[in-house]
Design a protein around this motif. Structure first.
Motif, PDB file in Angstrom:
ATOM      1  N   GLY A  17      53.135  59.262  51.274  1.00 57.63           N
ATOM      2  CA  GLY A  17      53.231  58.545  52.549  1.00 57.63           C
ATOM      3  C   GLY A  17      52.999  57.066  52.342  1.00 57.63           C
ATOM      4  O   GLY A  17      51.912  56.538  52.597  1.00 57.63           O
ATOM      5  N   ASP A  18      54.047  56.367  51.868  1.00 53.95           N
ATOM      6  CA  ASP A  18      53.883  54.976  51.457  1.00 53.95           C
ATOM      7  C   ASP A  18      54.272  53.977  52.550  1.00 53.95           C
ATOM      8  O   ASP A  18      54.350  52.778  52.276  1.00 53.95           O
ATOM      9  CB  ASP A  18      54.687  54.680  50.188  1.00 53.95           C
ATOM     10  N   ALA A  19      54.512  54.445  53.774  1.00 49.90           N
ATOM     11  CA  ALA A  19      54.854  53.514  54.863  1.00 49.90           C
ATOM     12  C   ALA A  19      53.578  53.025  55.538  1.00 49.90           C
ATOM     13  O   ALA A  19      53.313  53.281  56.712  1.00 49.90           O
ATOM     14  CB  ALA A  19      55.775  54.199  55.878  1.00 49.90           C
ATOM     15  N   SER A  20      52.768  52.317  54.780  1.00 49.58           N
ATOM     16  CA  SER A  20      51.492  51.805  55.298  1.00 49.58           C
ATOM     17  C   SER A  20      51.286  50.371  54.826  1.00 49.58           C
ATOM     18  O   SER A  20      51.949  49.903  53.892  1.00 49.58           O
ATOM     19  CB  SER A  20      50.330  52.681  54.815  1.00 49.58           C
ATOM     20  N   PHE A  21      50.370  49.677  55.471  1.00 49.16           N
ATOM     21  CA  PHE A  21      50.087  48.297  55.096  1.00 49.16           C
ATOM     22  C   PHE A  21      49.611  48.224  53.647  1.00 49.16           C
ATOM     23  O   PHE A  21      50.016  47.325  52.896  1.00 49.16           O
ATOM     24  CB  PHE A  21      49.036  47.709  56.038  1.00 49.16           C
ATOM     25  N   TRP A  22      48.750  49.153  53.240  1.00 46.84           N
ATOM     26  CA  TRP A  22      48.217  49.136  51.879  1.00 46.84           C
ATOM     27  C   TRP A  22      49.335  49.253  50.845  1.00 46.84           C
ATOM     28  O   TRP A  22      49.415  48.459  49.906  1.00 46.84           O
ATOM     29  CB  TRP A  22      47.209  50.269  51.704  1.00 46.84           C
ATOM     30  N   TRP A  23      50.210  50.243  51.022  1.00 48.68           N
ATOM     31  CA  TRP A  23      51.258  50.445  50.040  1.00 48.68           C
ATOM     32  C   TRP A  23      52.266  49.305  50.040  1.00 48.68           C
ATOM     33  O   TRP A  23      52.735  48.875  48.985  1.00 48.68           O
ATOM     34  CB  TRP A  23      51.964  51.783  50.276  1.00 48.68           C
ATOM     35  N   ASN A  24      52.611  48.813  51.217  1.00 52.69           N
ATOM     36  CA  ASN A  24      53.558  47.697  51.276  1.00 52.69           C
ATOM     37  C   ASN A  24      53.001  46.454  50.589  1.00 52.69           C
ATOM     38  O   ASN A  24      53.701  45.776  49.836  1.00 52.69           O
ATOM     39  CB  ASN A  24      53.906  47.375  52.733  1.00 52.69           C
ATOM     40  N   LEU A  25      51.744  46.146  50.842  1.00 51.84           N
ATOM     41  CA  LEU A  25      51.140  44.944  50.262  1.00 51.84           C
ATOM     42  C   LEU A  25      50.978  45.073  48.756  1.00 51.84           C
ATOM     43  O   LEU A  25      51.395  44.189  47.990  1.00 51.84           O
ATOM     44  CB  LEU A  25      49.781  44.674  50.920  1.00 51.84           C
ATOM     45  N   THR A  26      50.374  46.165  48.296  1.00 55.04           N
ATOM     46  CA  THR A  26      50.080  46.300  46.869  1.00 55.04           C
ATOM     47  C   THR A  26      51.355  46.493  46.036  1.00 55.04           C
ATOM     48  O   THR A  26      51.435  46.010  44.906  1.00 55.04           O
ATOM     49  CB  THR A  26      49.116  47.466  46.620  1.00 55.04           C
ATOM     50  N   CYS A  27      52.340  47.188  46.591  1.00 55.12           N
ATOM     51  CA  CYS A  27      53.593  47.352  45.839  1.00 55.12           C
ATOM     52  C   CYS A  27      54.359  46.034  45.741  1.00 55.12           C
ATOM     53  O   CYS A  27      55.040  45.792  44.741  1.00 55.12           O
ATOM     54  CB  CYS A  27      54.468  48.426  46.487  1.00 55.12           C
ATOM     55  N   VAL A  28      54.255  45.200  46.776  1.00 52.79           N
ATOM     56  CA  VAL A  28      54.878  43.872  46.684  1.00 52.79           C
ATOM     57  C   VAL A  28      54.220  43.057  45.570  1.00 52.79           C
ATOM     58  O   VAL A  28      54.898  42.370  44.797  1.00 52.79           O
ATOM     59  CB  VAL A  28      54.784  43.134  48.037  1.00 52.79           C
ATOM     60  N   ILE A  29      52.898  43.138  45.473  1.00 57.88           N
ATOM     61  CA  ILE A  29      52.190  42.426  44.401  1.00 57.88           C
ATOM     62  C   ILE A  29      52.657  42.930  43.034  1.00 57.88           C
ATOM     63  O   ILE A  29      52.977  42.148  42.128  1.00 57.88           O
ATOM     64  CB  ILE A  29      50.670  42.600  44.558  1.00 57.88           C
ATOM     65  N   ALA A  30      52.705  44.271  42.876  1.00 64.70           N
ATOM     66  CA  ALA A  30      53.155  44.847  41.608  1.00 64.70           C
ATOM     67  C   ALA A  30      54.601  44.462  41.317  1.00 64.70           C
ATOM     68  O   ALA A  30      54.959  44.160  40.168  1.00 64.70           O
ATOM     69  CB  ALA A  30      53.012  46.365  41.646  1.00 64.70           C
ATOM     70  N   LEU A  31      55.431  44.459  42.347  1.00 66.04           N
ATOM     71  CA  LEU A  31      56.847  44.137  42.159  1.00 66.04           C
ATOM     72  C   LEU A  31      57.029  42.688  41.718  1.00 66.04           C
ATOM     73  O   LEU A  31      57.787  42.399  40.789  1.00 66.04           O
ATOM     74  CB  LEU A  31      57.599  44.398  43.459  1.00 66.04           C
ATOM     75  N   LEU A  32      56.325  41.759  42.374  1.00 68.84           N
ATOM     76  CA  LEU A  32      56.488  40.340  42.044  1.00 68.84           C
ATOM     77  C   LEU A  32      56.032  40.050  40.616  1.00 68.84           C
ATOM     78  O   LEU A  32      56.720  39.366  39.851  1.00 68.84           O
ATOM     79  CB  LEU A  32      55.711  39.481  43.038  1.00 68.84           C
ATOM     80  N   ILE A  33      54.859  40.569  40.262  1.00 65.56           N
ATOM     81  CA  ILE A  33      54.348  40.321  38.909  1.00 65.56           C
ATOM     82  C   ILE A  33      55.217  41.029  37.874  1.00 65.56           C
ATOM     83  O   ILE A  33      55.572  40.462  36.834  1.00 65.56           O
ATOM     84  CB  ILE A  33      52.881  40.769  38.797  1.00 65.56           C
ATOM     85  N   GLY A  34      55.590  42.278  38.158  1.00 63.13           N
ATOM     86  CA  GLY A  34      56.390  43.034  37.203  1.00 63.13           C
ATOM     87  C   GLY A  34      57.795  42.509  37.033  1.00 63.13           C
ATOM     88  O   GLY A  34      58.407  42.693  35.984  1.00 63.13           O
ATOM     89  N   ARG A  35      58.326  41.842  38.063  1.00 64.12           N
ATOM     90  CA  ARG A  35      59.694  41.342  37.957  1.00 64.12           C
ATOM     91  C   ARG A  35      59.743  39.974  37.294  1.00 64.12           C
ATOM     92  O   ARG A  35      60.603  39.723  36.439  1.00 64.12           O
ATOM     93  CB  ARG A  35      60.324  41.258  39.350  1.00 64.12           C
ATOM     94  N   PHE A  36      58.839  39.074  37.665  1.00 57.96           N
ATOM     95  CA  PHE A  36      58.970  37.687  37.218  1.00 57.96           C
ATOM     96  C   PHE A  36      58.219  37.378  35.923  1.00 57.96           C
ATOM     97  O   PHE A  36      58.698  36.577  35.121  1.00 57.96           O
ATOM     98  CB  PHE A  36      58.519  36.736  38.327  1.00 57.96           C
ATOM     99  N   LEU A  37      57.070  37.992  35.702  1.00 55.09           N
ATOM    100  CA  LEU A  37      56.318  37.683  34.483  1.00 55.09           C
ATOM    101  C   LEU A  37      57.095  38.048  33.218  1.00 55.09           C
ATOM    102  O   LEU A  37      57.198  37.226  32.302  1.00 55.09           O
ATOM    103  CB  LEU A  37      54.959  38.386  34.512  1.00 55.09           C
ATOM    104  N   PRO A  38      57.700  39.258  33.135  1.00 51.16           N
ATOM    105  CA  PRO A  38      58.469  39.570  31.921  1.00 51.16           C
ATOM    106  C   PRO A  38      59.736  38.743  31.757  1.00 51.16           C
ATOM    107  O   PRO A  38      60.317  38.721  30.670  1.00 51.16           O
ATOM    108  CB  PRO A  38      58.817  41.063  32.108  1.00 51.16           C
ATOM    109  N   MET A  39      60.207  38.082  32.821  1.00 53.00           N
ATOM    110  CA  MET A  39      61.369  37.213  32.675  1.00 53.00           C
ATOM    111  C   MET A  39      60.969  35.796  32.291  1.00 53.00           C
ATOM    112  O   MET A  39      61.606  35.162  31.439  1.00 53.00           O
ATOM    113  CB  MET A  39      62.171  37.170  33.982  1.00 53.00           C
ATOM    114  N   LEU A  40      59.904  35.292  32.923  1.00 56.57           N
ATOM    115  CA  LEU A  40      59.517  33.903  32.703  1.00 56.57           C
ATOM    116  C   LEU A  40      58.867  33.691  31.337  1.00 56.57           C
ATOM    117  O   LEU A  40      59.074  32.654  30.705  1.00 56.57           O
ATOM    118  CB  LEU A  40      58.573  33.447  33.817  1.00 56.57           C
ATOM    119  N   VAL A  41      58.076  34.657  30.892  1.00 53.93           N
ATOM    120  CA  VAL A  41      57.388  34.501  29.605  1.00 53.93           C
ATOM    121  C   VAL A  41      58.381  34.392  28.443  1.00 53.93           C
ATOM    122  O   VAL A  41      58.267  33.476  27.617  1.00 53.93           O
ATOM    123  CB  VAL A  41      56.373  35.639  29.380  1.00 53.93           C
TER     124      VAL A  41
END
Length: 409
Positions: free
Chosen positions: A324-348
């Motif tokens: 049940g990931d349609a919650s504030f917690w999951w939306n917020l934390t997954c966005v954090i994981a997505l941003l770091i996981g998407r941009f850090l491996p590209m920028l480094v």
């Protein structure tokens, strides 16, 4: 104004030019061809409004509204462009999005088309054919092991149906049109390629199959998405070059240019960010009551949490959909994981490439580490396996591996 790079001055390319060329010359033509093939197979390609129909069993529903649209174009782009979001909620398990065995083959091949072709393109552009063959060989070995394990897992009957039906493969959450093998192949490839589209429900896979799907995303260099897998592989290759150079008593270098503290510090950060973030957020989600939203208790519930954060970090998008990931917690934390996981491996890697480009290149000597040798590729594969096992094996033992062992009793 931005500073203009002088002719002949070292650099890492022009982002706008490279992006425009890749979209116009590669993605759009391929998407048009795949869209036409899918339309030929019966995938809708229209701007008509949704259709109201009368189901055969009127006792269930008097009428049903079926949305239409440019589905074939959307599916072609999502299969080629490592997105995964389908036109319909159940994705490519819906007959309108994936109507025939041939359309299923077309969409499955599209998952791997660009990632594999990129290895050939880089080999031609750089002239390092043996290196690309070695990298492709490691990726292929990982892919064959993963796919073989998932296919074997889904041929085993679901433990929940023991003694209730004739022995058969695990058909829970799968389309009868595709069966277990094609569903397992898609599930393995979609997690190897950062795509995330599905033609079966991953939450219903047997524990071994679910474990391998998670590990595909944790490794995240088995072909990867449109260039993502190769970029991630280069991070591990730099780390392996650093370790291998020290093992033979040489100063660490990559293609004749020294690997120094700054480069290795950032490479290590890009690699270690994954276990720190995924395991940290997973621990918070299961430790604080009311946050996790799991639909299953015990081991499988932990697997749902780990899968969700791994999928977000790996830019995948698939999920154990009982969560049940349609919650504030999951939306917020997954966005954090997505941003770091998407941009850090590209920028480094871009930053490291820029730093290396301004360093002097030393000529190869007798003690130079041969990056295109079989021994170095084996070292790189070992580094990938060891880092991911050390980081995630304890959590996997508590989750899907423990679930598999409990069913074996």
């Amino acid at each position: 104004m931005a500073k203009q790079r002088k002719e002949g001055e070292p650099g890492v390319g022009n982002f706008y030019r490279d992006l425009t060329r890749s979209v116009i010359r590669v993605l759009l033509p391929l998407a048009a061809i795949v869209a036409l093939l899918l339309t030929w197979q019966g995938v809708p390609a229209t701007y008509q409004a949704a259709h109201e129909i009368t189901p055969l069993d009127a006792q269930v529903e008097e009428t049903q509204r079926i949305p239409l649209g440019p589905v074939s174009a959307m599916v072609a782009i999502k299969q080629l462009g490592t997105n995964g979001g389908g036109w319909y909620g159940p994705n490519s398990s819906v007959p309108l999005e994936n109507p025939t065995p041939l359309s299923n083959i077309i969409e499955t091949v599209a998952l791997m088309l660009i990632p594999v072709a990129l290895l050939v393109a880089v080999a031609v552009m750089t002239g390092r054919r043996r290196l690309m063959v070695g990298i492709g060989g490691v990726m292929l070995a990982f892919s064959l092991i993963s796919t073989g394990l998932v296919v074997a897992s889904e041929r085993v009957p679901n433990a929940a149906f023991a003694e209730l039906a004739a022995p058969a493969g695990n058909m829970e959450g799968k389309e009868v049109r595709f069966g277990t093998d094609m569903s397992a192949l898609w599930g393995s490839w979609t997690t190897q390629t950062s795509n995330g589209s599905v033609n079966a429900m991953h939450d219903s896979f047997n524990p071994l199959g679910g474990t391998v799907l998670i590990m595909d995303m944790l490794v995240n260099v088995t072909f990867g998405g449109v260039g993502v897998g190769l970029i991630g592989f280069l991070l591990y290759l730099m780390l392996a070059a650093f370790i291998g150079s020290l093992m033979v008593g040489r100063a660490p270098e990559l293609f004749g240019r020294p690997l120094e503290t700054r480069e290795i510090r950032w490479v290590s950060l890009a690699i270690l960010a994954q276990p720190l973030l995924i395991l940290g957020l997973s621990a918070l989600a299961v430790a604080i009551p009311g946050l996790n939203g799991t639909s299953n208790p015990g081991h499988h519930g932990l697997g749902q949490v780990i899968y969700e954060y791994t999928s977000a970090f790996a830019n995948n998008g698939s999920g154990f959909e009982g969560l049940g990931d349609a919650s504030f917690w999951w939306n917020l934390t997954c966005v954090i994981a997505l941003l770091i996981g998407r941009f850090l491996p590209m920028l480094v890697p871009l930053a490291v490439a820029g730093w290396l480009s301004v360093k002097r290149s030393a000529p190869a000597g007798r003690g130079t580490l041969a990056l295109d040798s079989g021994a170095f590729m084996a070292l790189t594969a070992g580094v990938i396996v060891i880092i991911n096992l050390l980081g995630f094996l304890p959590a996997m033992v508590l989750g899907p591996i423990a679930e598999a062992l409990s069913q074996a009793q």
